[in-house]
Design a protein around this motif. Structure first.
Motif, PDB file in Angstrom:
ATOM      1  N   HIS A  95      72.853  17.060  -6.618  1.00 14.95           N
ATOM      2  CA  HIS A  95      73.356  17.845  -5.484  1.00 14.95           C
ATOM      3  C   HIS A  95      72.421  17.655  -4.284  1.00 14.95           C
ATOM      4  O   HIS A  95      71.329  17.117  -4.425  1.00 14.95           O
ATOM      5  CB  HIS A  95      73.537  19.317  -5.847  1.00 14.95           C
ATOM      6  CG  HIS A  95      72.274  20.042  -6.217  1.00 14.95           C
ATOM      7  ND1 HIS A  95      71.510  19.714  -7.308  1.00 14.95           N
ATOM      8  CD2 HIS A  95      71.642  21.097  -5.630  1.00 14.95           C
ATOM      9  CE1 HIS A  95      70.477  20.535  -7.388  1.00 14.95           C
ATOM     10  NE2 HIS A  95      70.523  21.380  -6.383  1.00 14.95           N
ATOM     11  N   HIS A  97      70.525  19.495  -2.386  1.00 18.20           N
ATOM     12  CA  HIS A  97      69.314  20.251  -2.027  1.00 18.20           C
ATOM     13  C   HIS A  97      68.134  19.288  -1.883  1.00 18.20           C
ATOM     14  O   HIS A  97      68.043  18.290  -2.595  1.00 18.20           O
ATOM     15  CB  HIS A  97      69.035  21.324  -3.079  1.00 18.20           C
ATOM     16  CG  HIS A  97      70.065  22.417  -3.054  1.00 18.20           C
ATOM     17  ND1 HIS A  97      70.224  23.331  -4.052  1.00 18.20           N
ATOM     18  CD2 HIS A  97      71.004  22.715  -2.126  1.00 18.20           C
ATOM     19  CE1 HIS A  97      71.205  24.169  -3.738  1.00 18.20           C
ATOM     20  NE2 HIS A  97      71.698  23.804  -2.580  1.00 18.20           N
ATOM     21  N   HIS A 100      66.153  17.371  -4.550  1.00 18.78           N
ATOM     22  CA  HIS A 100      66.874  16.405  -5.385  1.00 18.78           C
ATOM     23  C   HIS A 100      67.280  15.170  -4.586  1.00 18.78           C
ATOM     24  O   HIS A 100      67.217  14.045  -5.041  1.00 18.78           O
ATOM     25  CB  HIS A 100      68.136  17.064  -5.968  1.00 18.78           C
ATOM     26  CG  HIS A 100      67.816  18.273  -6.782  1.00 18.78           C
ATOM     27  ND1 HIS A 100      67.861  18.263  -8.152  1.00 18.78           N
ATOM     28  CD2 HIS A 100      67.389  19.507  -6.420  1.00 18.78           C
ATOM     29  CE1 HIS A 100      67.489  19.458  -8.597  1.00 18.78           C
ATOM     30  NE2 HIS A 100      67.202  20.230  -7.571  1.00 18.78           N
ATOM     31  N   HIS A 199      76.223  26.376  -7.818  1.00 15.28           N
ATOM     32  CA  HIS A 199      74.908  26.347  -7.158  1.00 15.28           C
ATOM     33  C   HIS A 199      75.011  25.549  -5.855  1.00 15.28           C
ATOM     34  O   HIS A 199      74.383  25.871  -4.854  1.00 15.28           O
ATOM     35  CB  HIS A 199      73.891  25.730  -8.119  1.00 15.28           C
ATOM     36  CG  HIS A 199      72.548  25.491  -7.521  1.00 15.28           C
ATOM     37  ND1 HIS A 199      71.749  26.503  -7.041  1.00 15.28           N
ATOM     38  CD2 HIS A 199      71.855  24.345  -7.309  1.00 15.28           C
ATOM     39  CE1 HIS A 199      70.631  25.993  -6.564  1.00 15.28           C
ATOM     40  NE2 HIS A 199      70.664  24.679  -6.710  1.00 15.28           N
ATOM     41  N   ASP A 218      70.375  21.448 -11.515  1.00 16.00           N
ATOM     42  CA  ASP A 218      69.996  22.863 -11.398  1.00 16.00           C
ATOM     43  C   ASP A 218      71.039  23.776 -12.043  1.00 16.00           C
ATOM     44  O   ASP A 218      70.918  25.001 -11.958  1.00 16.00           O
ATOM     45  CB  ASP A 218      69.873  23.261  -9.908  1.00 16.00           C
ATOM     46  CG  ASP A 218      68.569  22.793  -9.296  1.00 16.00           C
ATOM     47  OD1 ASP A 218      67.741  22.209 -10.021  1.00 16.00           O
ATOM     48  OD2 ASP A 218      68.388  23.016  -8.079  1.00 16.00           O
TER      49      ASP A 218
HETATM   50 ZN   LIG Z   1      69.379  23.192  -6.041  1.00 19.47          ZN
END
Ligand SMILES: [Zn+2]
Ligand SMILES: [Zn+2]
Length: 352
Positions: A95, A97, A100, A199, A218
């Protein structure tokens, strides 16, 4: 209720986590490596990047944060596994974020690797990381917080709270869009993507039925539960998405879960059940606050919940997360007919 505690798959890794250290690079099993990559200013301390050996190099699951320290750690971790950064053929990002996705662009620059992302997260990139679009995002965050009843004195501080970390993410466009059920086509790997929104709207897990492992990003972690929050880029009811996504992985027949933080663990199904139980408890707690304070705002609800530390000592950025997480639970309860919202400036919440 006794809390379920997962069995760590690697005692050394768990001990490093609980001892406040960075774990070693480990060979998880033949052809598969775990490489901890440090992340700055974050209690999670590191992201676990996984290197999957191919015939002519490696693919990695997640990349790390875009700092020199992270890049060096990734390069040296790959060296322990017998590879150079130039051997990376693909970056599978769970994802967007920054811990990552942040380093993915730099890895591609160095190696020519492709970057894979789910379309729902790819679609958020421009607004989140483009300097010209970001003002609009902050404005929408501010409006959302205002409707939650965030005090005017802290509104601007909270609305702009994540701007300080933006310089650590380069805006790399993905080369491949990966959808639910897609086979990644990695030589020697039967790796399949599972779309697990919640998330993040485009969160992906990757499962190898043959090797009986799940790369969970996550989505499912050993001890903590990922943040699921309403924010300007989230779908309307992200908690409903998240709980559905848990069901999508809970029944998988795997021996080991390879998450992006903390440590690897066994017993996926039991961990999923305990995360579901956690959210049920949280929902019940929020329902009680609304019942006891008829006409409460989301912000005032958040201040009345139990957090890991007293509300007064939670810093602004985390208070915003707490507020937006509370909103995700309120919206879920509203959709189930358990609480009612009276729209206004701010919205007020009532028992049903
Ligand atoms: Zn995350
Ligand atoms: Zn993360």
């Amino acid at each position: 209720m006794t809390k379920f505690v997962v069995t760590p798959a690697s005692r050394a890794q768990r001990e490093a986590w609980t001892g406040g250290a960075i774990p070693d690079v480990e060979r998880v099993r033949p052809g598969l490596w775990s490489i901890p990559v440090p992340i700055p200013v974050n209690p999670l301390r590191y992201v676990l990047v996984y290197a999957l050996e191919l015939q002519d190099g490696v693919a990695i699951v997640d990349a790390g944060w875009d700092t020199d320290e992270a890049y060096e750690a990734l390069c040296s971790g790959l060296r322990v596994a017998g590879y150079a950064i130039t051997d990376v053929k693909g970056v599978l990002v769970t994802h967007i974020h920054p811990d990552h996705y942040g380093l993915a662009g730099r890895v591609r620059e160095a190696s020519g690797a492709w970057i894979a992302l789910h379309p729902a997260d790819a679609g958020l990139l421009r607004e989140r990381y483009d300097d010209e679009a970001i003002d609009g995002l902050v404005r929408r965050e501010r409006a959302l917080l205002e409707r939650c009843g965030v005090p005017a004195t802290t509104l601007d501080e909270l609305a702009g709270a994540s701007m300080m970390i933006r310089h650590m993410v380069s805006m790399a466009r993905p080369d491949r869009l990966v959808e639910d059920g897609d086979d990644l086509g990695l030589p020697g790997w039967d790796l399949r993507a599972i779309w697990t929104p919640g998330h993040s709207p485009g969160h992906l897990c990757f499962v190898s039925p043959e090797r009986r492992v799940l790369f969970s990003g996550d989505h499912v972690l050993a001890k903590i539960t990922p943040m699921v929050a309403v924010h300007p880029q989230s779908p309307p009811n992200p908690l409903a998405d998240y709980l559905d996504s848990l069901a999508a992985v809970g029944g998988l027949e795997v021996d080991e879960v390879l998450p992006a933080h903390e440590y690897r663990f066994l017993e996926l199904g039991k961990r999923v059940d305990s995360v579901l139980a956690h959210h049920e408890e949280r929902l019940a707690e929020i329902e009680r606050v609304v019942a006891g304070h008829d006409g409460v705002t989301c912000w005032d609800t958040a201040t009345r919940l139990t957090w890991s530390r007293p509300w007064e000592s939670i810093p602004p950025f985390m208070r915003r997360s707490a507020n937006n997480e509370t909103l995700a639970h309120l919206v879920w309860l509203e959709a189930k007919g358990r609480v009612r919202r009276a729209p206004g400036e701010p919205d007020l919440w009532h028992p049903q």
